[in-house]
Design a protein around this motif. Structure first.
Motif, PDB file in Angstrom:
ATOM      1  N   SER A 162     -53.839 -45.389 -18.140  1.00 28.87           N
ATOM      2  CA  SER A 162     -55.017 -45.950 -17.463  1.00 28.87           C
ATOM      3  C   SER A 162     -56.033 -46.511 -18.449  1.00 28.87           C
ATOM      4  N   LEU A 163     -55.835 -46.307 -19.754  1.00 23.63           N
ATOM      5  CA  LEU A 163     -56.731 -46.833 -20.778  1.00 23.63           C
ATOM      6  C   LEU A 163     -56.006 -47.899 -21.596  1.00 23.63           C
ATOM      7  N   ALA A 164     -56.721 -48.947 -21.954  1.00 21.35           N
ATOM      8  CA  ALA A 164     -56.113 -50.082 -22.660  1.00 21.35           C
ATOM      9  C   ALA A 164     -55.569 -49.663 -24.027  1.00 21.35           C
ATOM     10  N   PHE A 165     -54.486 -50.305 -24.426  1.00 18.60           N
ATOM     11  CA  PHE A 165     -53.876 -50.063 -25.732  1.00 18.60           C
ATOM     12  C   PHE A 165     -54.511 -50.990 -26.766  1.00 18.60           C
ATOM     13  N   SER A 166     -54.803 -50.448 -27.931  1.00 22.52           N
ATOM     14  CA  SER A 166     -55.348 -51.269 -29.012  1.00 22.52           C
ATOM     15  C   SER A 166     -54.221 -52.078 -29.641  1.00 22.52           C
ATOM     16  N   GLU A 167     -54.583 -53.078 -30.436  1.00 21.90           N
ATOM     17  CA  GLU A 167     -53.563 -53.899 -31.100  1.00 21.90           C
ATOM     18  C   GLU A 167     -52.755 -53.057 -32.091  1.00 21.90           C
ATOM     19  N   ASN A 168     -53.409 -52.125 -32.750  1.00 24.76           N
ATOM     20  CA  ASN A 168     -52.682 -51.240 -33.673  1.00 24.76           C
ATOM     21  C   ASN A 168     -51.635 -50.406 -32.930  1.00 24.76           C
ATOM     22  N   GLU A 169     -52.035 -49.864 -31.774  1.00 26.60           N
ATOM     23  CA  GLU A 169     -51.106 -49.054 -30.980  1.00 26.60           C
ATOM     24  C   GLU A 169     -49.940 -49.911 -30.482  1.00 26.60           C
ATOM     25  N   LYS A 170     -50.244 -51.131 -30.078  1.00 31.43           N
ATOM     26  CA  LYS A 170     -49.190 -52.030 -29.594  1.00 31.43           C
ATOM     27  C   LYS A 170     -48.205 -52.370 -30.714  1.00 31.43           C
ATOM     28  N   LEU A 171     -48.703 -52.580 -31.919  1.00 34.04           N
ATOM     29  CA  LEU A 171     -47.802 -52.884 -33.036  1.00 34.04           C
ATOM     30  C   LEU A 171     -46.885 -51.703 -33.343  1.00 34.04           C
ATOM     31  N   VAL A 172     -47.439 -50.488 -33.291  1.00 33.64           N
ATOM     32  CA  VAL A 172     -46.614 -49.291 -33.501  1.00 33.64           C
ATOM     33  C   VAL A 172     -45.507 -49.212 -32.461  1.00 33.64           C
ATOM     34  N   LEU A 173     -45.856 -49.419 -31.182  1.00 31.99           N
ATOM     35  CA  LEU A 173     -44.854 -49.370 -30.113  1.00 31.99           C
ATOM     36  C   LEU A 173     -43.863 -50.521 -30.231  1.00 31.99           C
ATOM     37  N   ASP A 174     -44.349 -51.686 -30.642  1.00 30.46           N
ATOM     38  CA  ASP A 174     -43.470 -52.848 -30.826  1.00 30.46           C
ATOM     39  C   ASP A 174     -42.460 -52.589 -31.941  1.00 30.46           C
ATOM     40  N   GLN A 175     -42.920 -52.078 -33.061  1.00 30.24           N
ATOM     41  CA  GLN A 175     -42.015 -51.824 -34.187  1.00 30.24           C
ATOM     42  C   GLN A 175     -41.068 -50.654 -33.900  1.00 30.24           C
ATOM     43  N   TYR A 176     -41.511 -49.737 -33.064  1.00 29.32           N
ATOM     44  CA  TYR A 176     -40.603 -48.682 -32.592  1.00 29.32           C
ATOM     45  C   TYR A 176     -39.424 -49.307 -31.856  1.00 29.32           C
ATOM     46  N   THR A 177     -39.716 -50.295 -31.004  1.00 28.97           N
ATOM     47  CA  THR A 177     -38.656 -51.009 -30.283  1.00 28.97           C
ATOM     48  C   THR A 177     -37.793 -51.805 -31.252  1.00 28.97           C
ATOM     49  N   MET A 178     -38.417 -52.465 -32.232  1.00 32.81           N
ATOM     50  CA  MET A 178     -37.653 -53.257 -33.210  1.00 32.81           C
ATOM     51  C   MET A 178     -36.694 -52.377 -34.005  1.00 32.81           C
ATOM     52  N   ASN A 179     -37.042 -51.112 -34.192  1.00 29.02           N
ATOM     53  CA  ASN A 179     -36.179 -50.175 -34.916  1.00 29.02           C
ATOM     54  C   ASN A 179     -35.102 -49.548 -34.032  1.00 29.02           C
ATOM     55  N   GLY A 180     -35.001 -50.021 -32.793  1.00 32.51           N
ATOM     56  CA  GLY A 180     -33.951 -49.542 -31.895  1.00 32.51           C
ATOM     57  C   GLY A 180     -34.383 -48.475 -30.923  1.00 32.51           C
ATOM     58  N   GLY A 181     -35.672 -48.163 -30.883  1.00 35.78           N
ATOM     59  CA  GLY A 181     -36.164 -47.129 -29.968  1.00 35.78           C
ATOM     60  C   GLY A 181     -36.091 -47.588 -28.518  1.00 35.78           C
ATOM     61  N   LYS A 182     -35.771 -46.660 -27.614  1.00 37.96           N
ATOM     62  CA  LYS A 182     -35.706 -46.944 -26.170  1.00 37.96           C
ATOM     63  C   LYS A 182     -37.032 -46.533 -25.527  1.00 37.96           C
ATOM     64  N   SER A 183     -37.376 -47.167 -24.413  1.00 35.97           N
ATOM     65  CA  SER A 183     -38.640 -46.815 -23.753  1.00 35.97           C
ATOM     66  C   SER A 183     -38.550 -46.968 -22.246  1.00 35.97           C
ATOM     67  N   LEU A 184     -39.306 -46.124 -21.567  1.00 36.75           N
ATOM     68  CA  LEU A 184     -39.420 -46.142 -20.112  1.00 36.75           C
ATOM     69  C   LEU A 184     -40.899 -46.296 -19.777  1.00 36.75           C
ATOM     70  N   TRP A 185     -41.249 -47.476 -19.257  1.00 39.55           N
ATOM     71  CA  TRP A 185     -42.639 -47.780 -18.926  1.00 39.55           C
ATOM     72  C   TRP A 185     -42.862 -47.661 -17.434  1.00 39.55           C
ATOM     73  N   LEU A 186     -43.773 -46.775 -17.034  1.00 41.51           N
ATOM     74  CA  LEU A 186     -44.169 -46.608 -15.641  1.00 41.51           C
ATOM     75  C   LEU A 186     -45.642 -46.975 -15.579  1.00 41.51           C
ATOM     76  N   THR A 187     -45.896 -48.254 -15.358  1.00 44.18           N
ATOM     77  CA  THR A 187     -47.252 -48.763 -15.544  1.00 44.18           C
ATOM     78  C   THR A 187     -47.699 -49.589 -14.353  1.00 44.18           C
ATOM     79  N   GLU A 188     -49.008 -49.839 -14.266  1.00 40.77           N
ATOM     80  CA  GLU A 188     -49.578 -50.527 -13.121  1.00 40.77           C
ATOM     81  C   GLU A 188     -50.538 -51.616 -13.576  1.00 40.77           C
ATOM     82  N   SER A 189     -50.660 -52.656 -12.759  1.00 38.30           N
ATOM     83  CA  SER A 189     -51.598 -53.745 -13.079  1.00 38.30           C
ATOM     84  C   SER A 189     -52.771 -53.774 -12.099  1.00 38.30           C
ATOM     85  N   VAL A 190     -52.791 -52.810 -11.157  1.00 40.44           N
ATOM     86  CA  VAL A 190     -53.870 -52.738 -10.165  1.00 40.44           C
ATOM     87  C   VAL A 190     -54.388 -51.301 -10.084  1.00 40.44           C
ATOM     88  N   ILE A 191     -55.706 -51.152 -10.045  1.00 42.84           N
ATOM     89  CA  ILE A 191     -56.312 -49.820  -9.898  1.00 42.84           C
ATOM     90  C   ILE A 191     -56.472 -49.523  -8.410  1.00 42.84           C
TER      91      ILE A 191
END
Length: 555
Positions: free
Chosen positions: A249-278
Motif C-alpha cells: 500500500s506504500l509506494a516503492f522507491s527507485e532504489n527498492e525497484k532497482l533491487v527487485l529488478d536486479q533480483y529478477t535479472m539474477n533469475g529470482g521468481k516473484s509473485l505480485w498480488l497488487t492493486e491500482s485502486v484504493i
C-alpha cells in the motif's frame, strides 16, 4: 515308442510351465494399454518413492459399499497406489472403512471430521426413495514422524458429482505425489515474504503461510536497508528463490525497484498480488455505508510496463460474482440477506495450464484489469472475469445501497478481463539504458530465464480473521462454500519453484466414459426384460430346434 514320445512331450510341457512360472515370479511387468496413459506414473512421481529408506504407510478411508461413481474413484485409487508400489517395496497400504462398525461409527466420524477430513454426504433418490451415504474420500500418508492428509475427491461449487469424480481421477497421481513430496523430501527452496511497503500483516496471510510451510522455508524480508546499503540488501535477497509481495500500500522507491529488478535479472521468481485502486469492503462498513475509490500509485507502472503488463486504474464489475451479506429492511424488521456484489468477481481459470486446471472459482474483491503488452516475454492468462463484465473508472463513489438498485445487464459488455497473468522468459531490466538510482558493479540488463505471476488483487491472499483467529483462505461464511483462492496460490508457488516437473502432473488428461443416467432411467425396464427374458427365449429356441433336428435325423 509312441508311448515314450507322449511321455517326453508331457514332461517337456510340464518343465516349460515350471520355467515360465519361475521367470514370471522373478520378473513382473504391467503394460498400460490405455490411450491416455492412465496407469503410467510420471518420472517425477517415481523419483519420490524409489529411494525410500523407511516404510511409507498409506491409510485409505474410501472403503465400503458406495454408489457407482464412488466405486470408480475407489478402483482408481487402488490402481494408482499399486503403480506406486511397483516402484518400491516400502509402501504399506491399509484400507479402512470408518463407518463399518455401528458401535464406533459416530466416534470415527467425529474424530476424522475434527482432523479436517470432511465427509461427503451423498444423497440418492434414483430409486424414488431418498437415501444418504456418508463417505470419507480421504487418505493419510505417514513417513517416519510426519503425516499428511491426501484429498481423493476434488470438490467443486459449480460441478455435478460426475464431473467432480472425473476431475478427481485426473488429479489422483498429483494428489498422492504432492502428499508424498511433503513428507519424503527435505525443504530445499526458500521464500521471502516482502515487508516494509504496507503489505498485509502475517495474521491476514496466516492460512497461506500455513499452506506453503510443509513445502518451503519461509522468512520475512524487509527493504528498509535499501536506503543505507542497497548492494547488501540485493545480495541477501538473491539467496531466496521466490519473493511474495502481498498487497503493498506504500509506494516503492527507485532504489527498492532497482533491487527487485536486479533480483529478477539474477533469475529470482516473484509473485505480485497488487492493486491500482484504493478500495475494499472494510471502507464501506461505516455510518454512511459508502466510500470513494481512488487510484493507488505504488510507483510500479514503469516496472510492470517494461516486463510486459499494465494494471489499469479501474475496477472490474461482474454479473457472475460472490454475494455480500447486508441488512435489508428497516428497524427491527431488517434481516441479513446474501446479495450479489458485482465488485467480487468469481474468476474462471485457464483449463489448459497446470496451475489452474480443474481449479474451483477464485474470488476477487475490487480487482482491476490487466493488459498484456507485446515484448519477448511469454504471457499466459491464468484467471479471467466472465464475459458479463463492466469496467468502472476512478474516482468513483461506491455505496452498499447499490445492491438494491436494478442492474442493467446490457452495460456489462466489456468481455472477459485478465486478472492473473504468468510471465515467463528472459526479461529486460526496467533500468536498461537508464541512469541507475544507485551505483552497482553487477548491473544486468537482461535476465536469466525466469518467471513472474502478477495478480491485480491483493485480497486474493487475505484470509478472514474472527476473534483474532485466522480462518481458512477462500472459505465463504455466507454460503459455506470454499473458493479456489488457496489452491490457486499454492499451485502458483509450486509452479514457480518446481524444478522436478511435479506440478505438470496436474495437466494430465484422463477421459472417462460414463453411462447416461437419464437414459438409464428411461430404458431401465426394456434392458431388464432383454437381459432376463431374451436369454430364456434363445435357450428355448435352441432346445426346440435341437429336438426337432434330432427327431428328423433318427426317426
Amino acid at each position: 515308442m509312441k508311448k515314450n514320445k507322449t511321455l517326453i512331450y508331457i514332461l517337456a510341457v510340464l518343465i516349460a510351465l515350471i520355467v515360465v512360472n519361475l521367470i514370471s515370479s522373478k520378473i513382473y511387468r504391467r503394460i498400460d494399454l490405455t490411450e491416455d496413459g492412465r496407469y503410467t506414473l510420471s518420472e517425477a512421481s517415481k523419483s519420490l518413492v524409489k529411494d525410500l529408506d523407511s516404510p511409507l504407510i498409506i491409510d485409505v478411508f474410501l472403503e465400503g459399499e458406495f454408489p457407482s461413481e464412488f466405486r470408480l474413484l475407489q478402483t482408481e485409487v487402488r490402481q494408482i497406489i499399486e503403480e506406486f508400489q511397483l516402484e518400491t517395496n516400502q509402501i504399506v497400504v491399509n484400507y479402512i472403512n470408518p463407518i463399518k462398525d455401528e458401535n464406533t461409527r459416530q466416534q470415527y466420524i467425529e474424530e476424522l471430521t475434527k482432523q479436517g477430513l470432511e465427509p461427503y454426504i451423498n444423497t440418492d433418490n434414483s430409486t424414488g426413495k431418498v437415501t444418504q451415504d456418508i463417505i470419507f474420500p480421504w487418505a493419510y500418508a505417514s513417513f517416519k514422524d510426519k503425516r499428511v492428509k491426501i484429498p481423493l475427491l476434488k470438490r467443486s461449487i459449480t460441478q455435478g458429482l460426475l464431473e467432480q469424480i472425473n476431475n478427481s481421477v485426473q488429479s489422483l497421481e498429483y494428489a498422492f505425489a504432492d502428499g508424498f513430496n511433503k513428507i519424503v523430501k527435505t525443504k530445499s527452496k526458500t521464500i521471502a515474504i516482502l515487508k516494509g511497503n504496507g503489505e498485509l500483516d502475517d495474521l491476514n496471510i496466516a492460512d497461506f503461510l500455513k499452506t506453503i510451510k510443509p513445502y518451503y522455508s519461509i522468512a520475512p524480508f524487509t527493504l528498509d536497508s535499501v536506503a543505507s546499503n542497497p548492494e547488501r540488501t540485493l545480495q541477501k535477497l538473491n539467496k531466496y528463490d521466490l519473493v511474495v509481495v502481498a498487497k503493498p500500500s506504500l509506494a516503492f522507491s527507485e532504489n527498492e525497484k532497482l533491487v527487485l529488478d536486479q533480483y529478477t535479472m539474477n533469475g529470482g521468481k516473484s509473485l505480485w498480488l497488487t492493486e491500482s485502486v484504493i478500495m475494499d469492503k472494510d471502507s464501506l462498513y461505516n455510518d454512511s455505508g459508502s466510500g470513494v475509490s481512488v487510484m493507488r500509485d505504488l510507483n510500479l507502472n514503469d516496472f510492470f510496463f517494461k516486463y510486459g503488463v499494465r494494471i489499469n486504474p479501474s475496477l472490474v464489475k461482474d454479473l457472475y460474482s460472490a454475494p455480500i451479506m447486508l441488512a435489508i429492511g428497516e428497524g427491527s424488521n431488517a434481516q441479513l440477506q446474501p446479495i450479489q456484489w458485482q465488485y467480487s468477481p468469481l474468476a474462471a481459470s485457464n483449463p489448459k495450464h497446470p496451475i489452474t486446471k480443474n481449479l474451483n472459482l477464485t474470488k476477487f474483491d475490487f480487482t482491476s484489469p490487466i493488459d498484456t503488452l507485446k515484448n519477448q516475454v511469454t504471457k499466459t492468462i491464468l484467471l479471467q472475469s466472465s464475459p458479463k463484465s463492466k469496467l468502472e473508472g476512478t474516482p468513483k463513489a461506491i455505496s452498499l445501497e447499490d445492491v438494491t438498485t436494478q442492474v442493467d445487464e446490457t452495460l456489462f459488455n466489456s468481455g472477459p478481463q485478465n486478472l492473473a497473468v504468468l510471465l515467463e522468459g528472459e526479461f529486460t531490466s526496467v533500468y536498461d539504458k537508464r541512469i541507475l538510482p544507485f551505483k552497482t558493479d553487477n548491473f544486468k540488463s537482461k535476465s536469466k530465464k525466469t518467471q513472474m505471476v502478477i495478480v491485480s488483487d491483493g485480497d486474493i491472499i487475505k484470509n478472514e480473521v474472527v476473534r483474532n483467529r485466522p480462518q481458512e483462505l477462500g472459505f465463504d461464511q455466507l454460503t459455506g462454500k470454499v473458493f479456489g483462492n488457496k489452491e490457486f496460490l499454492l499451485n502458483t508457488v509450486n509452479y514457480l519453484l518446481d524444478d522436478t516437473g511435479l506440478i505438470n502432473i496436474r495437466a494430465k488428461e484422463i477421459n472417462i466414459a460414463y453411462l447416461d443416467s437419464e437414459k438409464i432411467k428411461g430404458t431401465k425396464v426394456k434392458w431388464q426384460l432383454i437381459n432376463l427374458v431374451l436369454p430364456l427365449l434363445l435357450l428355448g429356441l435352441f432346445g426346440f430346434s435341437f429336438n426337432y433336428i434330432r427327431k428328423r435325423k433318427y426317426t
